[in-house]
Design a protein around this motif. Structure first.
Motif, PDB file in Angstrom:
ATOM      1  N   HIS A  99       1.534   4.685  -5.890  1.00  0.00           N
ATOM      2  CA  HIS A  99       0.300   4.982  -5.157  1.00  0.00           C
ATOM      3  C   HIS A  99       0.096   4.100  -3.933  1.00  0.00           C
ATOM      4  O   HIS A  99      -0.771   4.366  -3.120  1.00  0.00           O
ATOM      5  N   ARG A 100       0.879   3.030  -3.755  1.00  0.00           N
ATOM      6  CA  ARG A 100       0.670   2.118  -2.637  1.00  0.00           C
ATOM      7  C   ARG A 100       0.878   2.851  -1.313  1.00  0.00           C
ATOM      8  O   ARG A 100       1.876   3.563  -1.140  1.00  0.00           O
ATOM      9  N   PRO A 101      -0.039   2.677  -0.357  1.00  0.00           N
ATOM     10  CA  PRO A 101       0.117   3.354   0.933  1.00  0.00           C
ATOM     11  C   PRO A 101       1.462   3.095   1.599  1.00  0.00           C
ATOM     12  O   PRO A 101       2.044   4.002   2.200  1.00  0.00           O
ATOM     13  N   GLY A 102       1.972   1.876   1.492  1.00  0.00           N
ATOM     14  CA  GLY A 102       3.248   1.566   2.115  1.00  0.00           C
ATOM     15  C   GLY A 102       4.409   2.355   1.550  1.00  0.00           C
ATOM     16  O   GLY A 102       5.440   2.519   2.209  1.00  0.00           O
ATOM     17  N   ASN A 103       4.261   2.866   0.326  1.00  0.00           N
ATOM     18  CA  ASN A 103       5.312   3.653  -0.305  1.00  0.00           C
ATOM     19  C   ASN A 103       5.133   5.154  -0.137  1.00  0.00           C
ATOM     20  O   ASN A 103       6.118   5.888  -0.052  1.00  0.00           O
ATOM     21  N   VAL A 104       3.893   5.621  -0.110  1.00  0.00           N
ATOM     22  CA  VAL A 104       3.688   7.067  -0.187  1.00  0.00           C
ATOM     23  C   VAL A 104       3.041   7.692   1.049  1.00  0.00           C
ATOM     24  O   VAL A 104       3.046   8.921   1.185  1.00  0.00           O
ATOM     25  N   ASP A 105       2.483   6.884   1.938  1.00  0.00           N
ATOM     26  CA  ASP A 105       1.754   7.468   3.072  1.00  0.00           C
ATOM     27  C   ASP A 105       2.598   7.704   4.314  1.00  0.00           C
ATOM     28  O   ASP A 105       2.094   8.207   5.322  1.00  0.00           O
ATOM     29  N   ALA A 106       3.865   7.338   4.254  1.00  0.00           N
ATOM     30  CA  ALA A 106       4.792   7.623   5.356  1.00  0.00           C
ATOM     31  C   ALA A 106       6.025   8.305   4.779  1.00  0.00           C
ATOM     32  O   ALA A 106       6.477   7.973   3.680  1.00  0.00           O
ATOM     33  N   ALA A 107       6.575   9.246   5.530  1.00  0.00           N
ATOM     34  CA  ALA A 107       7.647  10.083   4.999  1.00  0.00           C
ATOM     35  C   ALA A 107       8.919   9.292   4.693  1.00  0.00           C
ATOM     36  O   ALA A 107       9.557   9.524   3.661  1.00  0.00           O
ATOM     37  N   ALA A 108       9.289   8.353   5.563  1.00  0.00           N
ATOM     38  CA  ALA A 108      10.584   7.678   5.404  1.00  0.00           C
ATOM     39  C   ALA A 108      10.674   6.854   4.118  1.00  0.00           C
ATOM     40  O   ALA A 108      11.622   7.034   3.331  1.00  0.00           O
ATOM     41  N   PRO A 109       9.739   5.926   3.852  1.00  0.00           N
ATOM     42  CA  PRO A 109       9.850   5.167   2.610  1.00  0.00           C
ATOM     43  C   PRO A 109       9.707   6.032   1.368  1.00  0.00           C
ATOM     44  O   PRO A 109      10.409   5.813   0.362  1.00  0.00           O
ATOM     45  N   PHE A 110       8.821   7.045   1.445  1.00  0.00           N
ATOM     46  CA  PHE A 110       8.651   7.908   0.278  1.00  0.00           C
ATOM     47  C   PHE A 110       9.925   8.706   0.015  1.00  0.00           C
ATOM     48  O   PHE A 110      10.321   8.914  -1.134  1.00  0.00           O
ATOM     49  N   ALA A 111      10.597   9.139   1.063  1.00  0.00           N
ATOM     50  CA  ALA A 111      11.850   9.884   0.887  1.00  0.00           C
ATOM     51  C   ALA A 111      12.924   9.008   0.253  1.00  0.00           C
ATOM     52  O   ALA A 111      13.703   9.474  -0.582  1.00  0.00           O
ATOM     53  N   ARG A 112      12.977   7.722   0.645  1.00  0.00           N
ATOM     54  CA  ARG A 112      13.960   6.811   0.033  1.00  0.00           C
ATOM     55  C   ARG A 112      13.686   6.640  -1.455  1.00  0.00           C
ATOM     56  O   ARG A 112      14.605   6.687  -2.287  1.00  0.00           O
ATOM     57  N   ILE A 113      12.418   6.437  -1.795  1.00  0.00           N
ATOM     58  CA  ILE A 113      12.077   6.285  -3.210  1.00  0.00           C
ATOM     59  C   ILE A 113      12.339   7.589  -3.959  1.00  0.00           C
ATOM     60  O   ILE A 113      12.853   7.580  -5.089  1.00  0.00           O
TER      61      ILE A 113
END
Length: 379
Positions: free
Chosen positions: A216-230
């Motif tokens: 749920h952390r914004p740094g993980n889920v609010d931008a496409a690039a980091p969320f795609a990596r995870i």
């Protein structure tokens, strides 16, 4: 002596609950500490009904502000305005805040300006990451609090470096662990059937281990690039280990917005009530999360945890517990999970004073400070 116990969101009530139970046990003392539970309404939860509070073993909130959402500034302002009215009407003898949500910051500022002492539970935690709103809330709250109730040694060290009086710093253990042990014992005695029970049973009937995910952390889920990596990492892990992912509403929205497909091995579920979620993750082979609280709870029960962050404000979970930091790099995440599945993951231990008696220690200190009673902490 009246204490306002402030909670702004569902997890806050998990931390308030043991303190309420400890205050109720203290009710026979000659100089009783009374309390009122204040729900700021920072997060509205339609599932917060009588059953929820009965499950926690506490009464429903005495006072509610219904602050609602909005930007950080809007929400904080509404909480401050509403809480000021409560304090002016009743003048509590102390205000106790927990954790690092906006309600913690807002109510601390109001109380301090009205010359009402502030107790901060989970004081001194620091990530060093000023992009996290929680870090700002922690720093500001601790800059004005009067009593600091601390969960781990690193927090004591932070508060000392920041010049806090030694007599005001109290290493008491962790109320979240108090609640966890209380609820785990209740679950062991009473059992229960939950929405995820069928999924869990099918995995176990097939002889399969499983993992649990929260994000749920914004740094993980609010931008496409980091969320795609995870997402790529979860997809890879799920080829070896079925995963269940109770999805935060904002996270689910971002999954759709960014078109991220986690693959067939990841089962998406809705947000879970506390007991249902505990029943799910306590038997998991591994938990993958960016939640600070879950890092601590998995450490308390010895469940392997892979934290999808580069830092943590709860270093004791890494130094002593069952937690490892993996960031958002898919290779690192997969490597940690594979090591755990091979039995080569780290073996942690439960940190000092995480024994289910933190709330009793807190009440003992408050009794001494507010009612001049001996602070006889629990053994």
């Amino acid at each position: 002596m009246l204490i306002y116990l402030v909670a702004g969101a569902r997890p806050n009530f998990m931390k308030i609950a043991p303190i309420v139970r400890a205050l109720q046990a203290h009710a026979h003392a000659p100089k009783t500490l009374s309390y009122k539970i204040v729900h700021t309404g920072q997060h509205y939860d339609r599932d917060m009904n009588e059953v929820f509070f009965e499950e926690l073993g506490i009464p429903a909130p005495d006072l509610s502000l219904a602050a609602g959402g909005g930007s950080h500034a809007q929400q904080t302002a509404r909480i401050m305005t509403g809480f000021e009215g409560l304090c002016l009407a009743e003048r509590p003898d102390a205000v106790l805040v927990v954790g690092d949500v906006n309600s913690t910051l807002a109510c601390s500022i109001v109380a301090k300006k009205l010359q009402i002492p502030v107790a901060h539970v989970e004081a001194g935690l620091r990530s060093g990451d000023m992009s996290m709103p929680e870090e700002i809330n922690r720093l500001v709250t601790d800059s004005i609090a009067d009593w600091f109730f601390v969960t781990e040694p690193s927090a004591v060290a932070h508060l000392r470096r920041e010049g806090k009086p030694e007599a005001a710093i109290h290493h008491v253990g962790h109320v979240m662990v108090d609640n966890l042990l209380y609820q785990a014992d209740k679950l062991a005695r009473e059992g229960g059937s939950f929405a995820t029970s069928g999924w869990k049973a099918r995995c176990r009937a097939a002889g399969a281990r499983y993992g649990v995910v929260t994000l749920h952390r914004p740094g993980n889920v609010d931008a496409a690039a980091p969320f795609a990596r995870i997402g790529a990492a979860l997809n890879a892990v799920a080829l070896e280990l079925p995963l269940i992912f109770p999805v935060h509403p904002r996270t689910r929205a971002r999954l759709r917005e960014f078109g991220i497909d986690l693959g067939p091995g990841v089962t998406l579920a809705g947000p879970q009530p506390y007991m249902a979620f505990l029943d799910l993750w306590k038997d998991a082979a591994v938990v993958l999360t960016d939640s600070g609280g879950l890092q601590e709870e998995t450490t308390a029960l010895g469940v392997p945890c892979v934290t999808l962050r580069e830092n943590t404000e709860r270093p004791v979970t890494v130094e002593e517990g069952s937690n490892v930091l993996a960031g958002s790099d898919p290779d690192a995440i997969l490597a940690h999970v594979q090591a755990i599945l091979r039995g080569e993951g780290k073996r942690g231990r439960r940190p000092q004073l995480w024994d289910g008696h933190a709330a009793e220690r807190i009440v003992a200190v408050l009794a001494k400070e507010l009612a001049d009673e001996p602070a006889e902490a629990a053994a």
